[in-house]
Design an enzyme around this catalytic site. Structure first.
Site, PDB file in Angstrom:
ATOM      1  N   SER A 148      91.147 -30.447  -4.452  1.00 16.00           N
ATOM      2  CA  SER A 148      91.403 -29.819  -5.754  1.00 16.00           C
ATOM      3  C   SER A 148      92.782 -30.233  -6.217  1.00 16.00           C
ATOM      4  CB  SER A 148      91.338 -28.288  -5.638  1.00 16.00           C
ATOM      5  OG  SER A 148      91.853 -27.663  -6.806  1.00 16.00           O
ATOM      6  N   TYR A 161      93.875 -20.582  -1.771  1.00 13.80           N
ATOM      7  CA  TYR A 161      93.078 -21.747  -2.155  1.00 13.80           C
ATOM      8  C   TYR A 161      93.912 -23.027  -2.129  1.00 13.80           C
ATOM      9  CZ  TYR A 161      89.714 -24.547  -4.808  1.00 13.80           C
ATOM     10  OH  TYR A 161      88.825 -25.521  -5.208  1.00 13.80           O
ATOM     11  N   ALA A 162      95.143 -22.965  -2.674  1.00 19.63           N
ATOM     12  CA  ALA A 162      96.012 -24.142  -2.688  1.00 19.63           C
ATOM     13  C   ALA A 162      96.342 -24.579  -1.261  1.00 19.63           C
ATOM     14  CB  ALA A 162      97.288 -23.846  -3.469  1.00 19.63           C
TER      15      ALA A 162
END
Length: 254
Positions: A148, A161-162
């Site tokens: 991502s 998430y990162a």
């Protein structure tokens, strides 16, 4: 020189495994690889009805599905062994399964952190550990991980998430070093904001703010990511490994 086509990609007759293939980006990847002539075995976690729709969308007998939680290493091994026993090979692995549990860091629950890291990172480890020995025995293969843009430039409310996608980037580069001698390529695709169920909440809450930061002023579609995966898996990318291909319309360039 003729233009590249799906069926001239060197993938026809091959076998691919795609995790999280029942919806969104995963479904587009499954359908694209099947259209390129591959037999595709994909996993899903819960939605059996959606999985059946994907199976029905492709050529008869070319797409199969199994309910597998990628957090379960034993289940991953069993699934991969069943595919290899039936087909005799695994040419492509796409690690697409992933979850989002966005919130401010101080408000994240233990489960929010654990679920994201175990699914997005540990799940990729589990599938690669199961698949790589089969690829090594054939001395060929291509692995494409879904990362991502958050893996390189995080955003508010995305620490878990990162962190998971930054880990995928490092994992991709390191694994590429380990398996290159066996003619196995490892790359990743880093999507921006794509029109899927997963991004629906974010797009609903901050749509104009997001598109104002995308140079092309529009969201991506699942097929944009699927085509990037197809390229990295194909013969057209046979001199590319250890790379993170960003597909985001120019998002977060400021």
């Amino acid at each position: 020189m003729t233009a590249p086509t799906l069926t001239d990609s060197g993938l026809a007759g091959g076998v691919a495994i795609v995790t999280g293939g029942s919806r969104g980006i995963g479904r587009a990847i499954v359908e694209t690889l099947a259209a390129a002539g591959m037999e595709v075995a994909f996993t899903y976690r819960e939605n059996a009805a959606a999985a059946q729709e994907v199976i029905a969308s492709g050529p008869e007998g070319k797409i199969i599905a199994s309910q597998v939680d990628v957090k379960d290493a034993a289940a991953c091994r069993s699934f991969v062994e069943s595919v290899a026993d039936r087909t005799g090979k695994i040419d492509v692995l796409v690690n697409n399964a992933g979850v989002i549990r966005d919130n401010l860091m101080v408000a994240l629950s233990d489960d929010d952190i654990r679920e994201v890291l175990q699914t997005n990172v540990e799940g990729t480890f589990n599938m690669c550990r199961a698949v790589v020995p089969f690829m090594m025995s054939k001395r060929r293969g291509s692995i494409v991980n879904l990362s991502s843009v958050s893996g390189e430039k995080g955003g508010r409310g995305q620490t878990n998430y990162a962190a998971s996608k930054g880990a995928i980037n490092g994992f991709t580069r390191s694994l590429a070093c380990e398996v290159a001698a066996r003619n196995i390529r490892v790359n990743a695709v880093a999507p921006g904001v794509i029109e899927t169920e997963m991004s629906q909440t974010v797009r609903d809450l901050a749509g104009d703010q997001i598109t104002s930061r995308i140079l092309l002023k529009r969201y991506g579609k699942p097929e944009h990511i699927a085509h990037a995966v197809w390229f990295l898996a194909s013969r057209y990318a046979d001199y590319i490994t250890g790379q993170i291909l960003t597909v985001d319309g120019g998002f977060k360039m400021d």
